[in-house]
Design a protein around this motif. Structure first.
Motif, mmCIF file in Angstrom:
data_model
loop_
_atom_site.group_PDB
_atom_site.id
_atom_site.type_symbol
_atom_site.label_atom_id
_atom_site.label_comp_id
_atom_site.label_asym_id
_atom_site.label_seq_id
_atom_site.Cartn_x
_atom_site.Cartn_y
_atom_site.Cartn_z
ATOM 1 N N VAL A 1 0.840 -1.203 0.000
ATOM 2 C CA VAL A 1 0.000 0.000 0.000
ATOM 3 C C VAL A 1 0.875 1.252 0.000
ATOM 4 O O VAL A 1 0.617 2.212 -0.742
ATOM 5 C CB VAL A 1 -0.948 -0.003 1.218
ATOM 6 C CG1 VAL A 1 -1.625 1.358 1.381
ATOM 7 C CG2 VAL A 1 -1.999 -1.089 1.074
ATOM 8 N N SER B 1 0.956 4.009 -3.010
ATOM 9 C CA SER B 1 0.380 5.315 -2.682
ATOM 10 C C SER B 1 1.429 6.414 -2.687
ATOM 11 O O SER B 1 1.099 7.592 -2.542
ATOM 12 C CB SER B 1 -0.300 5.256 -1.310
ATOM 13 O OG SER B 1 0.644 4.980 -0.286
ATOM 14 N N CYS B 2 2.692 6.047 -2.868
ATOM 15 C CA CYS B 2 3.774 7.028 -2.888
ATOM 16 C C CYS B 2 3.687 7.880 -4.151
ATOM 17 O O CYS B 2 3.423 7.383 -5.246
ATOM 18 C CB CYS B 2 5.128 6.320 -2.823
ATOM 19 S SG CYS B 2 6.531 7.446 -2.766
ATOM 20 N N ASN B 3 3.902 9.196 -3.987
ATOM 21 C CA ASN B 3 3.847 10.114 -5.127
ATOM 22 C C ASN B 3 5.177 10.208 -5.869
ATOM 23 O O ASN B 3 5.278 10.927 -6.852
ATOM 24 C CB ASN B 3 3.473 11.529 -4.651
ATOM 25 C CG ASN B 3 2.473 11.527 -3.520
ATOM 26 O OD1 ASN B 3 2.837 11.872 -2.409
ATOM 27 N ND2 ASN B 3 1.251 11.112 -3.797
ATOM 28 N N THR C 1 8.604 4.543 -4.531
ATOM 29 C CA THR C 1 7.908 3.319 -4.944
ATOM 30 C C THR C 1 8.901 2.205 -5.224
ATOM 31 O O THR C 1 8.713 1.059 -4.792
ATOM 32 C CB THR C 1 7.054 3.584 -6.200
ATOM 33 O OG1 THR C 1 6.056 4.552 -5.886
ATOM 34 C CG2 THR C 1 6.386 2.313 -6.684
ATOM 35 N N ASN D 1 6.738 6.331 3.733
ATOM 36 C CA ASN D 1 5.355 6.631 4.126
ATOM 37 C C ASN D 1 5.249 7.985 4.818
ATOM 38 O O ASN D 1 4.305 8.746 4.582
ATOM 39 C CB ASN D 1 4.825 5.544 5.054
ATOM 40 C CG ASN D 1 3.366 5.733 5.384
ATOM 41 O OD1 ASN D 1 2.502 5.644 4.510
ATOM 42 N ND2 ASN D 1 3.064 6.007 6.643
ATOM 43 N N THR E 1 5.269 10.821 2.183
ATOM 44 C CA THR E 1 4.325 10.762 1.071
ATOM 45 C C THR E 1 3.208 11.759 1.327
ATOM 46 O O THR E 1 2.561 11.736 2.374
ATOM 47 C CB THR E 1 3.724 9.350 0.928
ATOM 48 O OG1 THR E 1 4.767 8.443 0.568
ATOM 49 C CG2 THR E 1 2.656 9.324 -0.163
ATOM 50 N N HIS F 1 -0.397 13.079 0.817
ATOM 51 C CA HIS F 1 -1.680 12.479 0.474
ATOM 52 C C HIS F 1 -2.659 13.544 -0.008
ATOM 53 O O HIS F 1 -2.751 14.616 0.576
ATOM 54 C CB HIS F 1 -2.255 11.735 1.678
ATOM 55 C CG HIS F 1 -1.402 10.602 2.123
ATOM 56 N ND1 HIS F 1 -1.433 9.367 1.526
ATOM 57 C CD2 HIS F 1 -0.455 10.527 3.098
ATOM 58 C CE1 HIS F 1 -0.565 8.557 2.114
ATOM 59 N NE2 HIS F 1 0.040 9.246 3.076
ATOM 60 N N THR G 1 -3.201 12.442 -7.091
ATOM 61 C CA THR G 1 -1.823 12.312 -6.652
ATOM 62 C C THR G 1 -0.937 13.116 -7.568
ATOM 63 O O THR G 1 -1.320 13.493 -8.668
ATOM 64 C CB THR G 1 -1.367 10.831 -6.685
ATOM 65 O OG1 THR G 1 -1.523 10.343 -7.994
ATOM 66 C CG2 THR G 1 -2.209 10.007 -5.717
#
Length: 392
Positions: A312, A316-318, A323, A379, A382, A384, A389
């Motif tokens: 996850v 979800s990393c921009n 990633t 995390n 990142t 959100h 994104t």
């Protein structure tokens, strides 16, 4: 719209809690698997493991504090350092149990190949980030270039580790390379070619074994063949190289559904222990025998939840670099867990890989904690968004 949170709020406490659970299981299993078996002090290995947790926590926190984007600046120096350490092991390393894998400093041994795994992840993550950050042509030729570059980075440490000899850790490097190639977005033709190449390579080795054993023996050494024979025919070789697997299977099978109870395992508590290396490579046998199918399942579920959280975080990393970092660490850990458990229950040959976060061992524990710190770092940094994104 960006949803702003402080650094402490963005710490993945679920991952930290799962890590805490693994540490508790580890100390219990190490105590049961080593207590009184190898030393007069039944707590000796537990005390050592606790001592190793301290520098491991320091590495984990350090990996969290430094912005992971800065790892790009250190990727090449760390990779070169890793190669130099492996060369030092090759020429001046300490020999133990027939392998030359360690460097000894101030009376303490550490295994450079453990840290090299993380260095390779960082190097490959930076490499793929540079290739893909501005987009790349989607073609078979472009895929070949990506694969060639990944292989060029991964093969030197792979062969240096294989030469120690340490097939298990070398295969971990291979797993990292495979994960990174998969995450790079290469097309199905390249993936199919790689799969066919691996299968063909295995088939070629089997053909050499059956027809030109002298040549085959130069590639696969006798001690490696003994492990393969011990895996394929454990009962026929129960008195020699199939002994560990046969005894491990007896222990896990005796555990049944609920296990025999903490410190009550026949295989683990007999003196001497019937399964060698119970507190390291075969620690899953202790868990399977003393806590049964339910205990082993709980451990596997904890691992599953940990990797679910990591996946996850990766997706979800921009930032592509983040990633790739998390993906490489997932590839690093998943293979080790699969291989260790599989070799204990007879699904894979014995390779000597430790069970991450559970087996006794300072170098492996600190490396895994460093890797976990990098995941937590990604995390924490990142950003959100509620509706979209943004690629950094």
């Amino acid at each position: 719209m960006e949803e702003r949170k402080s650094g402490l709020q963005q710490i993945d406490y679920t991952l930290l809690f799962l890590f805490f659970l693994l540490m508790c299981i580890s100390l219990m299993a190490i105590y049961s698997g080593s207590g009184g078996q190898y030393t007069a002090d039944p707590m000796q290995f537990v005390k050592r493991q606790v001592i190793w947790i301290v520098p491991g926590l320091f590495l984990m926190v350090a990996a969290m504090v430094l912005d992971y984007d800065m790892f790009k600046n250190f990727s090449i120096p760390l990779y070169i350092l890793g190669i130099l350490l492996l060369l030092w092991v090759e020429f001046f390393g300490v020999v133990f149990n027939g392998s030359q894998r360690w460097i000894q400093i101030a009376g303490q041994r550490f295994q450079p190949s453990e840290f090299v795994k993380v260095f390779v992840v960082i190097a490959l993550a930076h490499l793929l980030y540079k290739i893909t950050k501005d987009g790349r042509e989607k073609s078979f030729k472009s895929d070949c270039i990506v694969v060639a570059k990944v292989v060029a980075v991964g093969l030197p440490p792979f062969f240096l580790i294989l030469k120690q000899p340490d097939l298990g850790t070398a295969l971990v490097i291979g797993s990292i390379m495979a994960t990174m190639i998969l995450m790079s977005g290469v097309g199905w033709r390249m993936l199919s070619l790689l799969v066919v190449s691996v299968i063909s390579g295995i088939g070629f080795l089997v053909w050499l074994h059956n027809n030109y054993f002298a040549i085959f023996n130069k590639i696969i050494k006798n001690h490696q063949m003994e492990r393969i024979y011990g895996w394929l025919y454990p009962n026929e070789n129960a008195g020699s190289y199939g002994y560990q697997l046969v005894e491990a299977l007896k222990g896990i099978g005796a555990g049944g559904l609920y296990g025999s109870g903490f410190m009550q395992g026949v295989q683990s508590q007999s003196e001497p222990a019937r399964v060698p290396e119970l507190h390291t490579d075969f620690i899953f046998t202790v868990i399977g025998e003393e806590f049964g199918f339910l205990g082993a399942t709980i451990l596997i579920v904890i691992y599953f939840l940990m990797f679910y959280r990591m996946i996850v975080i990766a997706f979800s990393c921009n930032n592509l670099f983040g990633t790739y970092l998390v993906s490489g660490i997932v590839g690093l850990l998943v293979f080790q867990i699969f291989q260790n458990i599989a070799m204990t229950i007879g699904l894979m040959p014995i390779t000597g890989l430790a069970l991450p976060f559970i087996s006794y061992g300072g170098s492996a524990l600190m490396t895994n904690m460093l890797a976990l710190g990098i995941v937590l770092n990604v995390n924490m940094r990142t950003r959100h968004y509620m509706f979209q994104t943004e690629e950094l």
